[in-house]
Design an enzyme around this catalytic site. Structure first.
Site, short mmCIF file in Angstrom:
data_model
loop_
_atom_site.label_atom_id
_atom_site.label_comp_id
_atom_site.label_asym_id
_atom_site.label_seq_id
_atom_site.Cartn_x
_atom_site.Cartn_y
_atom_site.Cartn_z
N TYR A 41 1.10 -1.68 0.51
CA TYR A 41 -0.57 -0.07 0.18
C TYR A 41 0.98 1.35 -0.19
CZ TYR A 41 -4.11 -1.90 0.56
OH TYR A 41 -5.68 -2.84 0.36
N LYS B 145 3.83 -15.03 2.51
CA LYS B 145 3.70 -15.75 0.99
C LYS B 145 5.25 -16.57 0.79
CE LYS B 145 2.42 -18.24 -3.37
NZ LYS B 145 1.36 -18.88 -3.26
N ASP C 132 -2.12 -18.67 -0.30
CA ASP C 132 -3.13 -18.89 -1.07
C ASP C 132 -4.31 -20.50 0.01
OD1 ASP C 132 -0.92 -20.93 -0.53
OD2 ASP C 132 -0.54 -21.02 -3.08
N ASP D 297 -6.54 -7.57 4.12
CA ASP D 297 -7.39 -6.83 3.52
C ASP D 297 -8.14 -7.54 3.02
OD1 ASP D 297 -9.03 -4.54 2.35
OD2 ASP D 297 -7.82 -4.88 0.64
N ASP E 1 -12.36 -9.58 4.21
CA ASP E 1 -12.91 -9.89 3.37
C ASP E 1 -14.18 -11.20 3.07
OD1 ASP E 1 -13.74 -6.98 3.18
OD2 ASP E 1 -13.82 -6.92 1.03
C1 IPM Z 1 -10.40 -1.58 3.44
C2 IPM Z 1 -10.67 -1.21 2.18
C3 IPM Z 1 -9.47 0.26 2.47
C4 IPM Z 1 -7.96 -0.98 2.75
C5 IPM Z 1 -9.27 0.45 0.87
C6 IPM Z 1 -10.48 1.41 0.68
C7 IPM Z 1 -7.91 1.71 0.89
O1 IPM Z 1 -10.60 -2.20 1.62
O2 IPM Z 1 -10.47 -0.67 4.57
O3 IPM Z 1 -10.54 -2.83 3.57
O4 IPM Z 1 -7.78 -0.98 1.10
O5 IPM Z 1 -7.38 -0.84 3.35
MN MN Z 2 -10.89 -3.77 2.67
#
Ligand code: IPM
Ligand code: MN
Ligand code: NAD
Length: 362
Positions: free
Chosen positions: A141, A187, A219, A243, A247
């Protein structure tokens, strides 16, 4: 107690979900006799539109002077074609870095009432309770050099020993106070950065003999987290892997809209749901406010040290979900709500709980 909370509603569903979380914090303050003051500031696309900068100096200053920061979400199609510095997401990344937030705590648990809300079988998701610790201010990032041209683009994945150590320490400390299991996800079979990550985490593990440390490649871990989620307690990983995996883990809980987070490490913490601005449902009173409300509970616990208050708010969410209330993202919710009405239902449960506590002290 008195506390100053900066609220960054942001874009899309951000203002809708932060409104409900702030109302919950006000209800907590009233119920427990605290004085919280709230200051709204601009971030993201809203700030780009208002003043051409996704993180105005005034916002960063206000956050630095606050006791805690509550954020909704940033981003949306309106700003997707902007150059990087003018993108809403840059504002959030600069805020995380500006506040020195290197440890992002993303708890993932499955509420008993929502075992059938996940597309994964109930017997697989039942009892899931993990804490993902995502490194938040390094890696791809922020790595330099970085560049873009239509023919070639470059990002860099650097981590140095102190950066790995400080976030790993957070994860080990959490594991020590939970079920004493830590899996570090990397990884290391391919990436030098991950090789260093694994070495440093292993070395630190010697200081925590009571914590069972394992390592997994990202993975196969992406598979294991869905196939046998109950096996995991604390999960430590770098910025981008965290990240993605968080999700993915939201599928176990039943909706991305349920998951909260706390970003720690600096003097002021940032509390935000893990989801984004959800442009597909923005402005329709459809967003699930629970992730943001549970982020507010994390704020009470971590930023203000108000454990009983955090537990009361979490209990109100628990009870609301238990009774089958939910927004439309929750498969099988018995009582359908919009964002505002689910928030109000949680606040009612909070007040009812407070009354019960007075009548039946434990
Ligand atoms: C999160 C989001 C952010 C990230 C983006 C919007 C910069 O996906 O907070 O999970 O990737 O950290
Ligand atoms: Mn995110
Ligand atoms: P998203 O998280 O916004 O949405 C993904 C899916 O989940 C959508 O179908 C959405 O409707 C649903 N969803 C998300 N939050 C929900 C909620 N509270 N209740 C019910 N459903 C919910 O991810 P995306 O669509 O990939 O990204 C949209 C924008 O948000 C992008 O600009 C992205 O950069 C940004 N983003 C911001 C953050 C943040 O501010 N922390 C996090 C992720 C994405």
């Amino acid at each position: 107690m008195q506390a100053r909370i900066v609220v960054l509603p942001g874009d899309g569903v951000g203002p809708e979900v932060t409104r409900e979380a702030v109302a919950c914090l006000r209800a907590v303050a009233e119920g427990f006799g605290h004085t919280f003051t709230f200051q709204d500031c601009l971030i993201g696309g809203a700030a780009v539109d208002a003043c051409g900068d996704p993180l105005p100096e005034a916002t960063l200053m206000a956050c630095k002077a606050a006791d805690a920061v509550l954020l909704g979400a940033v981003g949306g199609p309106a700003w997707d074609k902007h150059p990087r510095a003018q993108r809403p997401e840059s504002g959030l990344l600069r805020l995380r870095q500006g506040l020195g937030l290197f440890a992002n705590l993303r708890p993932v648990s499955v509420h008993p009432a929502l075992e059938d809300a996940s597309p994964v079988k109930a017997e697989v998701v039942r009892g899931t309770d993990m804490m993902i610790v995502r490194e938040l201010s390094g890696g791809l990032y922020f790595g330099e050099p970085r560049s873009y041209s239509p023919e070639r683009a470059l990002n860099t994945l650097p981590y140095d020993r102190p950066e790995i150590l400080r976030v790993a320490r957070v994860a080990f400390d959490l594991a020590r106070n939970r079920r004493q299991k830590l899996v570090s996800v990397d990884k290391a079979n391919v990436l030098e950065t991950s090789r260093l990550w694994r070495e440093v985490v292993t070395e630190l593990g010697a200081e925590y003999p009571e914590v069972a440390l394992t390592h997994a490649y990202v993975d196969s871990f992406a598979m294991s987290i869905i196939a046998r989620p109950r096996d995991f307690d604390v999960v430590l990983t770098e910025n981008l892997f965290g990240d993605i995996l968080s999700d993915e883990a939201a599928v176990l809980a039943g909706s991305l809209g349920l998951l909260p987070s706390a970003s720690l490490g600096g003097t002021v913490g940032l509390y935000e749901p893990i989801h984004g601005s959800a442009p597909d449902i923005a402005g329709q009173d459809k967003a699930n406010p629970v992730g943001t409300i549970l982020s507010a509970a994390m704020l009470l616990r971590h930023a203000l040290g108000l454990k009983a208050e955090a537990e009361a708010l979490e209990a109100a969410v628990d009870r609301t979900l238990h009774e089958g209330h939910g927004t439309s993202d929750l498969q099988g919710a018995k009582h359908a709500h919009g964002t505002a009405s689910l928030g109000a239902t949680i606040r009612k449960a909070l007040v009812a709980k407070k009354v019960l506590d007075v009548i039946l002290p434990s």
